[in-house]
Design an enzyme around this catalytic site. Structure first.
Site, mmCIF file in Angstrom:
data_model
loop_
_atom_site.group_PDB
_atom_site.id
_atom_site.type_symbol
_atom_site.label_atom_id
_atom_site.label_comp_id
_atom_site.label_asym_id
_atom_site.label_seq_id
_atom_site.Cartn_x
_atom_site.Cartn_y
_atom_site.Cartn_z
ATOM 1 N N ASN A 53 0.825 -1.201 0.000
ATOM 2 C CA ASN A 53 0.000 0.000 0.000
ATOM 3 C C ASN A 53 0.863 1.257 0.000
ATOM 4 O O ASN A 53 2.005 1.244 0.423
ATOM 5 C CB ASN A 53 -0.870 -0.011 1.257
ATOM 6 C CG ASN A 53 -0.039 0.312 2.491
ATOM 7 O OD1 ASN A 53 0.240 1.459 2.792
ATOM 8 N ND2 ASN A 53 0.381 -0.719 3.197
ATOM 9 N N LYS A 180 0.378 0.769 16.434
ATOM 10 C CA LYS A 180 0.803 2.040 15.828
ATOM 11 C C LYS A 180 -0.404 2.863 15.417
ATOM 12 O O LYS A 180 -1.392 2.309 14.942
ATOM 13 C CB LYS A 180 1.675 1.758 14.604
ATOM 14 C CG LYS A 180 2.268 3.009 13.970
ATOM 15 C CD LYS A 180 3.401 2.668 13.025
ATOM 16 C CE LYS A 180 2.952 2.505 11.600
ATOM 17 N NZ LYS A 180 4.071 2.167 10.698
ATOM 18 N N LYS A 182 -1.668 6.881 13.623
ATOM 19 C CA LYS A 182 -1.274 8.030 12.814
ATOM 20 C C LYS A 182 -1.321 9.310 13.639
ATOM 21 O O LYS A 182 -2.200 9.473 14.505
ATOM 22 C CB LYS A 182 -2.216 8.150 11.619
ATOM 23 C CG LYS A 182 -2.158 6.948 10.689
ATOM 24 C CD LYS A 182 -0.772 6.779 10.103
ATOM 25 C CE LYS A 182 -0.647 5.541 9.259
ATOM 26 N NZ LYS A 182 0.713 5.338 8.762
ATOM 27 N N ASP A 211 3.098 7.628 13.790
ATOM 28 C CA ASP A 211 3.581 7.778 12.404
ATOM 29 C C ASP A 211 3.033 9.076 11.816
ATOM 30 O O ASP A 211 1.824 9.233 11.657
ATOM 31 C CB ASP A 211 3.105 6.573 11.580
ATOM 32 C CG ASP A 211 3.654 6.566 10.165
ATOM 33 O OD1 ASP A 211 4.384 7.511 9.799
ATOM 34 O OD2 ASP A 211 3.354 5.607 9.432
ATOM 35 N N GLU A 237 7.729 8.038 13.953
ATOM 36 C CA GLU A 237 8.025 7.607 12.571
ATOM 37 C C GLU A 237 7.840 8.688 11.526
ATOM 38 O O GLU A 237 6.886 9.443 11.562
ATOM 39 C CB GLU A 237 7.109 6.416 12.247
ATOM 40 C CG GLU A 237 7.179 5.939 10.796
ATOM 41 C CD GLU A 237 6.335 4.694 10.548
ATOM 42 O OE1 GLU A 237 6.066 3.931 11.491
ATOM 43 O OE2 GLU A 237 5.932 4.494 9.390
ATOM 44 N N GLU A 263 10.432 4.040 4.760
ATOM 45 C CA GLU A 263 9.485 3.337 3.888
ATOM 46 C C GLU A 263 9.370 4.003 2.518
ATOM 47 O O GLU A 263 8.931 3.381 1.567
ATOM 48 C CB GLU A 263 8.101 3.251 4.550
ATOM 49 C CG GLU A 263 7.388 4.586 4.653
ATOM 50 C CD GLU A 263 5.988 4.469 5.257
ATOM 51 O OE1 GLU A 263 5.892 4.138 6.445
ATOM 52 O OE2 GLU A 263 5.016 4.715 4.535
ATOM 53 N N ASP A 290 11.109 -1.057 2.418
ATOM 54 C CA ASP A 290 10.131 -2.095 2.045
ATOM 55 C C ASP A 290 10.493 -2.598 0.647
ATOM 56 O O ASP A 290 10.354 -1.873 -0.337
ATOM 57 C CB ASP A 290 8.737 -1.439 2.064
ATOM 58 C CG ASP A 290 7.632 -2.360 1.565
ATOM 59 O OD1 ASP A 290 7.916 -3.493 1.140
ATOM 60 O OD2 ASP A 290 6.467 -1.915 1.594
ATOM 61 N N HIS A 320 8.257 -1.729 6.358
ATOM 62 C CA HIS A 320 6.896 -1.272 6.065
ATOM 63 C C HIS A 320 6.202 -2.305 5.165
ATOM 64 O O HIS A 320 6.851 -3.038 4.434
ATOM 65 C CB HIS A 320 7.011 0.057 5.308
ATOM 66 C CG HIS A 320 5.762 0.509 4.613
ATOM 67 N ND1 HIS A 320 5.451 0.139 3.318
ATOM 68 C CD2 HIS A 320 4.760 1.309 5.026
ATOM 69 C CE1 HIS A 320 4.299 0.707 2.976
ATOM 70 N NE2 HIS A 320 3.856 1.413 3.987
ATOM 71 N N GLU A 339 5.942 -5.255 9.872
ATOM 72 C CA GLU A 339 4.669 -4.572 10.113
ATOM 73 C C GLU A 339 3.510 -5.519 9.799
ATOM 74 O O GLU A 339 3.659 -6.494 9.060
ATOM 75 C CB GLU A 339 4.584 -3.334 9.196
ATOM 76 C CG GLU A 339 3.331 -2.516 9.383
ATOM 77 C CD GLU A 339 3.442 -1.122 8.745
ATOM 78 O OE1 GLU A 339 4.325 -0.909 7.894
ATOM 79 O OE2 GLU A 339 2.618 -0.254 9.122
HETATM 80 O O1 OAA Z 1 -0.350 5.067 5.905
HETATM 81 C C1 OAA Z 1 0.555 4.618 5.208
HETATM 82 O O2 OAA Z 1 0.903 5.138 4.132
HETATM 83 C C2 OAA Z 1 1.286 3.391 5.661
HETATM 84 C C3 OAA Z 1 2.403 3.706 6.564
HETATM 85 O O3 OAA Z 1 2.936 4.793 6.622
HETATM 86 C C4 OAA Z 1 2.904 2.670 7.464
HETATM 87 O O4 OAA Z 1 2.352 1.579 7.461
HETATM 88 O O5 OAA Z 1 3.870 2.937 8.170
HETATM 89 MG MG MG Z 2 4.674 4.794 7.910
#
Ligand code: OAA
Ligand code: MG
Length: 387
Positions: A53, A180, A182, A211, A237, A263, A290, A320, A339
């Site tokens: 993704n 984790k 956001k 993150d 992150e 990542e 990744d 990642h 992950e």
């Molecule tokens: O939300 C995303 O793009 C995925 C991401 O950063 C992660 O899994 O660390």
């Molecule tokens: Mg990330």
């Protein structure tokens, strides 16, 4: 022995979630099959791959450049030295013929996706799990027990702290010990409230990573660092732009705890620049390159060589992407873990059906190749593409 076909289909992996940078409402992924004329256990060997993704499907590049190069290669020139298997390194060189250096953008995703399928086929032809093949080639002992953490905690419409807490609780209930979430997609005070809500919910029974998805400039990154350093976080992150090594280096002065990034670095040269200029600390920070986005395992092996040159252990890598390819690399080559997205990006992410998370770890089953055949929902989609 030869590759007789290379198939690609672009599939939706959309969901209503967003991080600090993008939403996933139109997210896609390429699914590929590398079809060989080899037969194992009464079935034609087909290697499968997909991109993680965050970057979109790569059908255009795969069909217009890389598929043709693979199919046009003289089969004898891409076998291993013993002549009884494919050689992923030689196939990688074939894909990258007439490609200039630098500018590691979408091309690295297309090649990474095909490289995954090539390694899957290679390990199936060898009749072993990929992690065993990798360990053997490296002359080391594989460790099928791999640390995994649960990534989620996205922003989505109508999600309040109660829903966020319930999500994190459900990861603990499923055996995870690190979760984790956001940050950076809301004002700092709101993020602080979300973090405190999650910390209250997990109540010392798990660790929390956050993150920012590369959202912050230096000033905002520092403001968050000062807020975040009050909490015992697992990591902070991708604070700023992935290529802004000076920003990453400056942050370490304001954030003594572990940080993670990588990542969105897609080559061993970019990884090297991070280690040269990013001020990352080998005793506590984490590297998230990744392979599915960054030219595959052939390139990832070069990245691991770079790490070695700079005094970093592979155990500082937790990639990642949440795919089984990185689980194999972790088990075979001693990465720190992988992950996992327990509720997202299905059927691509996750583990074979019988695998459960216990005390934050999974145990790799002994399936030939990457192990996609052990995940019924996934292998059904793959076989619909080619078998
Ligand atoms: O939300 C995303 O793009 C995925 C991401 O950063 C992660 O899994 O660390
Ligand atoms: Mg990330």
């Amino acid at each position: 022995m030869r590759i007789v076909d290379v198939c690609e289909v672009t599939k939706p992996i959309s969901s209503p979630i967003r991080n600090a940078y993008i939403d996933f409402s139109r997210m896609t992924a390429s699914l590929v099959a590398v079809v060989t004329d080899v037969v194992r256990d009464g079935r034609r060997v087909v290697g499968y791959g997909f991109n993680s993704n965050g970057r979109y499907g790569q059908g255009g590049l795969i069909r217009e450049r890389f598929r043709e190069r693979l199919l046009e290669a003289d089969p004898a020139s891409v076998r291993d030295d013993a002549g009884d298997n494919l050689d992923p390194h030689k196939l990688w060189a074939v894909m990258m013929r007439n490609e200039k250096p630098g500018g590691h953008g979408e091309r690295s995703v297309a090649v990474g996706t095909l490289d995954m399928a090539i390694w899957d086929a290679t390990a199936k032809i060898a009749g072993k799990p990929l992690f065993r093949l990798l360990a053997e080639r490296k002359g080391r002992e594989a460790d099928p027990r791999v640390f995994v953490y649960a990534a989620g905690g996205y922003y989505y419409p109508g999600k309040d702290d109660t829903a966020l807490r319930a999500e994190m609780r459900s990861y603990l209930d499923r055996g995870y010990t690190v979760v984790k979430m956001k940050i950076g997609g809301a004002p700092i005070d709101e993020d602080r409230r979300r973090i405190e809500a999650v910390l209250a919910e997990i109540d010392g029974r798990a660790r929390l990573a956050v993150d920012a998805n590369g959202r912050f400039d230096l000033e905002t990154g520092i403001a968050y660092a000062k807020m975040l350093r009050q909490y015992p976080l697992f990591w902070y992150e991708e604070v700023g732009d992935p290529l802004d090594y000076a920003l990453q280096a400056a942050l370490s002065e304001f954030y003594p705890g572990p940080m993670a990034t990588g990542e969105n670095l897609f080559s061993h040269q970019d990884a090297r620049n991070l280690l040269r200029y990013g001020g990352m600390r080998p005793d506590r920070d984490w590297l998230q390159f990744d392979c599915a986005l960054s030219y595959g395992l052939v390139e990832y092996l070069r990245t691991l060589d770079v790490l070695h040159q700079f005094g970093w252990s592979p155990s500082r890598c937790i990639p990642h992407g949440g795919h089984q390819m990185s689980l194999n690399i972790a088990a075979g080559l001693g990465l720190g873990g992988n992950e996992s997205y327990p509720d997202l990006f299905q059927p691509y992410g996750g583990f074979p059906d019988e695998v459960t998370v216990e005390d934050g770890h999974i145990v790799m089953p002994e399936l030939p190749g990457i192990g996609f055949e052990g995940k019924s929902e996934l292998i059904a989609v793959m076989r619909a593409l080619a078998e």
